[in-house]
Design a protein around this motif. Structure first.
Motif, PDB file in Angstrom:
ATOM      1  N   VAL A 189       0.871  -1.177   0.000  1.00 49.51           N
ATOM      2  CA  VAL A 189       0.000   0.000   0.000  1.00 49.51           C
ATOM      3  C   VAL A 189       0.904   1.222   0.000  1.00 49.51           C
ATOM      4  O   VAL A 189       1.736   1.384   0.893  1.00 49.51           O
ATOM      5  N   VAL A 190       0.765   2.066  -1.014  1.00 51.25           N
ATOM      6  CA  VAL A 190       1.598   3.265  -1.148  1.00 51.25           C
ATOM      7  C   VAL A 190       0.677   4.475  -1.168  1.00 51.25           C
ATOM      8  O   VAL A 190      -0.213   4.576  -2.018  1.00 51.25           O
ATOM      9  N   ASP A 191       0.905   5.378  -0.233  1.00 48.25           N
ATOM     10  CA  ASP A 191       0.017   6.516  -0.022  1.00 48.25           C
ATOM     11  C   ASP A 191       0.764   7.822  -0.267  1.00 48.25           C
ATOM     12  O   ASP A 191       1.923   7.975   0.151  1.00 48.25           O
ATOM     13  N   VAL A 192       0.100   8.767  -0.945  1.00 44.27           N
ATOM     14  CA  VAL A 192       0.653  10.109  -1.119  1.00 44.27           C
ATOM     15  C   VAL A 192       0.318  10.925   0.125  1.00 44.27           C
ATOM     16  O   VAL A 192      -0.856  11.159   0.423  1.00 44.27           O
TER      17      VAL A 192
ATOM     18  N   ALA B  40      10.292  -2.273  -6.252  1.00 42.95           N
ATOM     19  CA  ALA B  40       9.235  -1.424  -6.808  1.00 42.95           C
ATOM     20  C   ALA B  40       8.964  -0.237  -5.888  1.00 42.95           C
ATOM     21  O   ALA B  40       8.797   0.901  -6.357  1.00 42.95           O
ATOM     22  N   ILE B  41       8.931  -0.489  -4.576  1.00 44.61           N
ATOM     23  CA  ILE B  41       8.705   0.596  -3.613  1.00 44.61           C
ATOM     24  C   ILE B  41       9.811   1.639  -3.732  1.00 44.61           C
ATOM     25  O   ILE B  41       9.553   2.854  -3.791  1.00 44.61           O
ATOM     26  N   ALA B  42      11.067   1.180  -3.768  1.00 41.64           N
ATOM     27  CA  ALA B  42      12.197   2.105  -3.880  1.00 41.64           C
ATOM     28  C   ALA B  42      12.097   2.932  -5.164  1.00 41.64           C
ATOM     29  O   ALA B  42      12.374   4.135  -5.176  1.00 41.64           O
ATOM     30  N   LYS B  43      11.683   2.287  -6.254  1.00 38.73           N
ATOM     31  CA  LYS B  43      11.563   2.986  -7.535  1.00 38.73           C
ATOM     32  C   LYS B  43      10.435   4.012  -7.490  1.00 38.73           C
ATOM     33  O   LYS B  43      10.531   5.091  -8.096  1.00 38.73           O
ATOM     34  N   LEU B  44       9.353   3.704  -6.783  1.00 41.19           N
ATOM     35  CA  LEU B  44       8.260   4.654  -6.640  1.00 41.19           C
ATOM     36  C   LEU B  44       8.720   5.912  -5.912  1.00 41.19           C
ATOM     37  O   LEU B  44       8.342   7.039  -6.282  1.00 41.19           O
TER      38      LEU B  44
END
Length: 338
Positions: A138-141, A218-222
């Motif tokens: 889960v990636v949140d702005v 993927a998280i690091a790239k985001l």
């Protein structure tokens, strides 16, 4: 009225494009999971409108009752019922879409009807529920509400459109699937292995290797992509992210036919990922992962996984504390660098 496309009896959702000459063009949303709209000829739905960007927006199918409109950072914006969208917006039957000067109307087809269509036999669509070992991210702005107050609508739409478009590409590049959008957040799933033996839960199943390193890459790239966006747009303050990852057993609902297969994950493994992401605020961390995710990661990274600190934290909805591992993204990027 001139309408081209499949017959109205089709069970699939569709959009109707209203042409300047008064005619209408029907585009059936089937045979794919995403459809781009824009001026370029390689778009799924070509809009011959100089006020429309080359790649203006995206219609994204996520499960059996969810089609989202995503602006792709267009110059003149995308609107649903006259409201400009800056984050993925779930479409409802009859919604009016405006892209530049182009007018479209969304219809959900059989998604909004309980009666079977003559064009679709019951055997055409298969619904299965199986148990898998998965990782959920889960990636949140962070601070999106503040951004809406500080930026004009056009700039906000461009920034967030770019973020969601690039973010989806990154997740796919590293083997994940966008499962859903929740406001200004993305939930992505990595399907590791089907779990036929439901008695053997967890990450210690003999012979099973779970590649959670790809999830963290993927998280690091985001985060890296977000830093690039911060440099490309005149923002009052940089966009920040928070991310949570959990690995475990989940029920996976598969809906498909000969042309499209869709998967969505259900259950506590998914819920825990959201709670872990929320914990990054109190931990003052960019990223937090569950103990099961950390166990898998340590097998892949060895001593390098020591970049994570850990703490037992209370999570909303759970009676007992959970051991959560957390770190800042720069430490993670250093560990993952070749």
């Amino acid at each position: 009225m001139s309408v081209t496309g499949e017959s109205a009896a089709t069970a699939a959702p569709y959009v109707v494009l209203k042409e300047p000459d008064g005619s209408q063009r029907k585009h059936v949303l089937s045979g794919a999971t995403a459809w781009t709209l824009g001026r370029d000829e390689d778009n799924a739905i070509v809009l011959s409108d100089p006020s429309v960007s080359r790649q203006h927006a995206l219609l994204q199918y996520l499960d059996n009752n969810s089609i989202y409109l995503i602006d792709l950072g267009s110059r003149n914006g995308s609107f649903v019922n006259n409201r400009r969208v800056s984050i993925p917006t779930l479409l409802q039957d009859g919604d009016h879409l405006t892209l530049g000067q182009s007018q479209l109307e969304f219809h959900s087809g059989s998604l909004a009807s309980s009666e079977p269509s003559p064009a679709a036999k019951p055997s055409d669509t298969l619904v299965l529920q199986t148990r898998w070992l998965i990782s959920v991210a889960v990636v949140d702005v962070r601070g999106y509400g503040q951004l809406t107050q500080q930026l004009d609508e056009r700039l906000l739409s461009q920034v967030m459109g770019d973020w969601f478009r690039r973010g989806g590409d990154i997740i796919q590049q590293y083997g994940g699937t966008v499962d859903k959008y929740i406001g200004d957040a993305i939930m992505a799933v990595w399907f590791h292995v089907p779990q036929a033996n439901t008695a053997s839960l967890g990450t210690e199943v003999p012979g099973i290797h779970l590649d959670v390193k790809s999830v963290l890459q993927a998280i690091a790239k985001l985060f890296q992509m977000t830093e690039q966006l911060n440099g490309e747009f005149p923002l009052p303050s940089p966009i920040r992210l928070g991310a949570g990852v959990n690995t475990g057993s989940a029920i996976v609902r598969q809906v498909g036919n000969n042309t499209r297969q869709e998967y969505t994950a259900l259950g506590d493994t998914v819920n825990l990922a959201f709670r872990i992401e929320s914990a990054t605020r109190t931990l003052n961390a960019d990223l937090a992962i569950s103990q099961d995710t950390y166990t898998c990661l340590a097998k892949q990274l060895g001593q390098a996984a020591a970049c994570f600190s850990h703490q037992a934290v209370e999570l909303k909805g759970y009676a007992h504390r959970h051991q959560v591992y957390y770190c800042d993204v720069r430490s993670l990027q250093a560990v993952l660098s070749p």
